[in-house]
Design a protein around this motif. Structure first.
Motif, short mmCIF file in Angstrom:
data_model
loop_
_atom_site.label_atom_id
_atom_site.label_comp_id
_atom_site.label_asym_id
_atom_site.label_seq_id
_atom_site.Cartn_x
_atom_site.Cartn_y
_atom_site.Cartn_z
N ARG A 227 0.84 -1.21 0.00
CA ARG A 227 0.00 0.00 0.00
C ARG A 227 0.87 1.25 0.00
N ALA A 228 1.93 1.22 0.79
CA ALA A 228 2.81 2.39 0.88
C ALA A 228 3.50 2.65 -0.46
N ILE A 229 3.91 1.59 -1.15
CA ILE A 229 4.58 1.74 -2.44
C ILE A 229 3.69 2.50 -3.43
N ILE A 230 2.44 2.04 -3.56
CA ILE A 230 1.51 2.69 -4.49
C ILE A 230 1.19 4.11 -4.03
N LEU A 231 1.02 4.31 -2.72
CA LEU A 231 0.72 5.65 -2.21
C LEU A 231 1.86 6.62 -2.48
N VAL A 232 3.10 6.19 -2.22
CA VAL A 232 4.26 7.07 -2.42
C VAL A 232 4.39 7.45 -3.89
N ALA A 233 4.29 6.45 -4.77
CA ALA A 233 4.41 6.73 -6.20
C ALA A 233 3.27 7.64 -6.68
N SER A 234 2.05 7.38 -6.19
CA SER A 234 0.88 8.16 -6.63
C SER A 234 0.92 9.59 -6.09
N LEU A 235 1.22 9.75 -4.80
CA LEU A 235 1.30 11.09 -4.21
C LEU A 235 2.41 11.91 -4.87
N GLY A 236 3.53 11.24 -5.14
CA GLY A 236 4.62 11.92 -5.84
C GLY A 236 4.19 12.36 -7.24
N GLY A 237 3.52 11.46 -7.96
CA GLY A 237 3.06 11.79 -9.31
C GLY A 237 2.08 12.95 -9.33
N ILE A 238 1.13 12.95 -8.38
CA ILE A 238 0.15 14.04 -8.30
C ILE A 238 0.84 15.37 -7.99
N PHE A 239 1.77 15.34 -7.04
CA PHE A 239 2.49 16.55 -6.67
C PHE A 239 3.31 17.09 -7.84
N PHE A 240 4.05 16.20 -8.51
CA PHE A 240 4.89 16.62 -9.63
C PHE A 240 4.07 17.21 -10.77
N PHE A 241 2.96 16.54 -11.11
CA PHE A 241 2.12 17.03 -12.21
C PHE A 241 1.50 18.38 -11.86
N THR A 242 0.95 18.50 -10.64
CA THR A 242 0.27 19.72 -10.25
C THR A 242 1.21 20.92 -10.25
N VAL A 243 2.38 20.75 -9.65
CA VAL A 243 3.35 21.84 -9.58
C VAL A 243 3.80 22.26 -10.97
N THR A 244 4.15 21.29 -11.81
CA THR A 244 4.69 21.63 -13.14
C THR A 244 3.60 22.15 -14.07
N TYR A 245 2.34 21.75 -13.82
CA TYR A 245 1.25 22.30 -14.65
C TYR A 245 1.18 23.81 -14.47
N PHE A 246 1.20 24.27 -13.23
CA PHE A 246 1.11 25.71 -12.98
C PHE A 246 2.41 26.42 -13.35
N MET A 247 3.55 25.77 -13.13
CA MET A 247 4.82 26.39 -13.53
C MET A 247 4.90 26.54 -15.04
N GLN A 248 4.47 25.50 -15.77
CA GLN A 248 4.52 25.57 -17.22
C GLN A 248 3.54 26.60 -17.77
N SER A 249 2.41 26.75 -17.07
CA SER A 249 1.44 27.78 -17.49
C SER A 249 2.03 29.17 -17.33
N LEU A 250 2.75 29.40 -16.23
CA LEU A 250 3.32 30.72 -15.98
C LEU A 250 4.57 30.96 -16.81
N PHE A 251 5.35 29.88 -17.08
CA PHE A 251 6.59 30.02 -17.84
C PHE A 251 6.60 29.03 -19.01
N PRO A 252 5.83 29.33 -20.06
CA PRO A 252 5.81 28.43 -21.22
C PRO A 252 7.15 28.38 -21.95
N ASP A 253 7.96 29.41 -21.78
CA ASP A 253 9.27 29.47 -22.43
C ASP A 253 10.34 29.70 -21.36
N VAL A 254 11.14 28.68 -21.09
CA VAL A 254 12.13 28.78 -20.01
C VAL A 254 13.38 29.54 -20.43
N SER A 255 13.42 29.98 -21.68
CA SER A 255 14.59 30.76 -22.12
C SER A 255 14.66 32.11 -21.41
N VAL A 256 13.57 32.48 -20.70
CA VAL A 256 13.57 33.76 -19.98
C VAL A 256 14.44 33.70 -18.73
#
Length: 445
Positions: A227-256
């Motif tokens: 249970r912990a294995i699936i929880l850790v992988a899933s919580l990590g995936g949700i966190f990574f996607f959520t953070v990068t979704y908003f970061m990518q929205s604010l900074f679509p071009d990282v050359s700045v």
């Protein structure tokens, strides 16, 4: 030493999940965003979905094997008992290099972060200080270390939530917009970059597997660890996607950014000013500390399992302190070996993690496939899917990761493997004596 020479089961699900999340070091999402966005041409959120989906197959394989072998040895134990005793020792040997490299990386990151704020303090002092504190806490038992990790993970989560809030506020008050579903998926010509970024980001999920080394520390491990294995992988995936979704929205071009490989402090300053930057750097330091704490726990447990089996000298590596019920010699040794961070750089240490982690991922999937092939019972569709199709998909993804390793990683891995073969040959009288086996009935809970 206690009579049974067994680790006491003290950890609950929340402790194991906290250690796994700390090991994964969620704050790495901020450090890798710039380069991942450049490689994927601005499709980091989807790259995380790809790598999470692929890693999930390997996580499922770990979950199956830990029910069969509730031991601190993790992939070393699985390979040794399912494939071959000699091969198991070698897999344990090569995997250990990843467990050892992560404390080095965390010590190096601590030096980088703290030296930027206190340039007058010698960098080596931060490395030695972090390793010393981590070692001290782990000696006093895994329950104390796990409780500290819970607090550290909670603080990182708070920083992450504040980061997301400030990012959303910046998007709402600026010319940028939230990424739509169509913008989330690349056109055909950009798919190669997407998979290249996925290979780069796969290392973000290292940690869900490390908690299998805590099987003997955990209450009801056959139920709790999967249970912990699936929880850790899933919580990590949700966190990574959520953070990068908003970061990518604010900074679509990282050359700045002035430095795409170290863009996170720049992003923190843009969205929240110097006050939030200080808060953000505090979270980064807590992340480094928590990950170092979890990494040393996992490394010491793997050495303990191999020492108890007699693969490496039992009197030293298989010893448990009678009061603290922790493998104190292993903890001290991992601490001393981690001091090699004084001589290495981040590239070298990361190469060690790649080799060790990909070896572990490969053989976990191979072990599940071997179990399937040896099974003579009825094979339903669900059984074939879970025990053959899923681990094959997991193995294919890991092979893709192997293909993306640089030459330096392969050379380091080859040298380390050769040293292991020499040691194994000498300790088994040129492979004429099998490594000792462990009685798993004594480890049941």
């Amino acid at each position: 030493m206690n009579d049974t020479n067994q680790i006491q089961r003290k950890l609950k699900l929340i402790h194991v999940v906290a250690i796994g999340l700390a090991y994964m070091s969620p704050f790495a999402v901020f450090d890798t965003f710039g380069i991942a966005s450049d490689v994927s041409s601005g499709y980091v959120p989807l790259a995380y979905i790809v790598v999470f989906t692929a890693i999930l197959f390997t996580a499922m394989s770990y979950g199956k094997l830990v029910k069969q072998y509730p031991s601190a040895g993790s992939v070393y134990t699985y390979t040794k008992n399912i494939l071959n005793p000699y091969l198991g020792v070698m897999v344990g040997w090569v995997s250990f290099i990843a467990y050892l490299a992560l404390p080095m990386i965390n010590a190096l990151l601590a030096k980088i972060y703290l030296s930027s704020g206190f340039p007058e303090v010698p960098g080596w002092l931060w490395i030695v200080g972090l390793i010393a504190i981590v070692t001290f806490l782990n000696i006093f038992g895994v329950k104390i270390a796990a409780s500290v990790n819970i607090l550290l993970v909670v603080f990182q989560t708070i920083v992450g939530v504040v980061f997301i809030y400030l990012t959303i506020r910046s998007i709402n008050t600026g010319p940028e917009h939230f990424i739509t579903l169509n913008e989330l998926i690349p056109a055909g010509e950009n798919f190669s970059g997407l998979f290249g970024a996925a290979a780069l980001l796969a290392l973000s999920f290292i940690g869900f597997d490390a908690i299998t080394t805590l099987s003997e520390d955990t209450i009801k491990p056959k139920k709790t660890i999967p249970r912990a294995i699936i929880l850790v992988a899933s919580l990590g995936g949700i966190f990574f996607f959520t953070v990068t979704y908003f970061m990518q929205s604010l900074f679509p071009d990282v050359s700045v950014f002035n430095d795409i490989e170290g863009a996170s402090p720049e992003i923190a300053t843009i969205i929240g000013g110097n006050i939030f930057l200080s808060f953000f750097l505090g979270g980064a330091l807590f992340s480094v500390f928590a990950s170092g704490l979890a990494a040393q726990i996992s490394a010491s447990r793997l050495l303990y399992a191999m020492g108890r089996d007699g693969v490496i000298p039992k009197r030293f590596f298989g010893y448990l302190h009678p009061k603290f019920n922790s493998p104190v010699p292993n903890i001290l040794l991992v601490g001393l070996l981690s001091l090699s961070a004084l001589l290495l750089d981040l590239r070298s240490a990361t190469s060690l993690i790649n080799v060790g982690a990909f070896t572990a991922f490969s053989f976990v999937n191979i072990c599940v496939i071997k179990n399937y092939l040896m099974n003579k019972g009825p094979r339903s569709f669900g059984f074939v899917l879970g025990n053959l199709v899923c681990p094959v998909i997991g193995l294919l993804f890991v092979m893709y990761l192997w293909a993306n390793l640089d030459l330096f990683s392969l050379i380091i891995g080859g040298i380390w493997t050769l040293l292991g073969i020499v040691y194994l040959a000498l300790s088994t009288n040129l492979f004429r004596k099998e490594p000792p086996q462990i009685d798993f009935d004594k480890l049941e809970a």
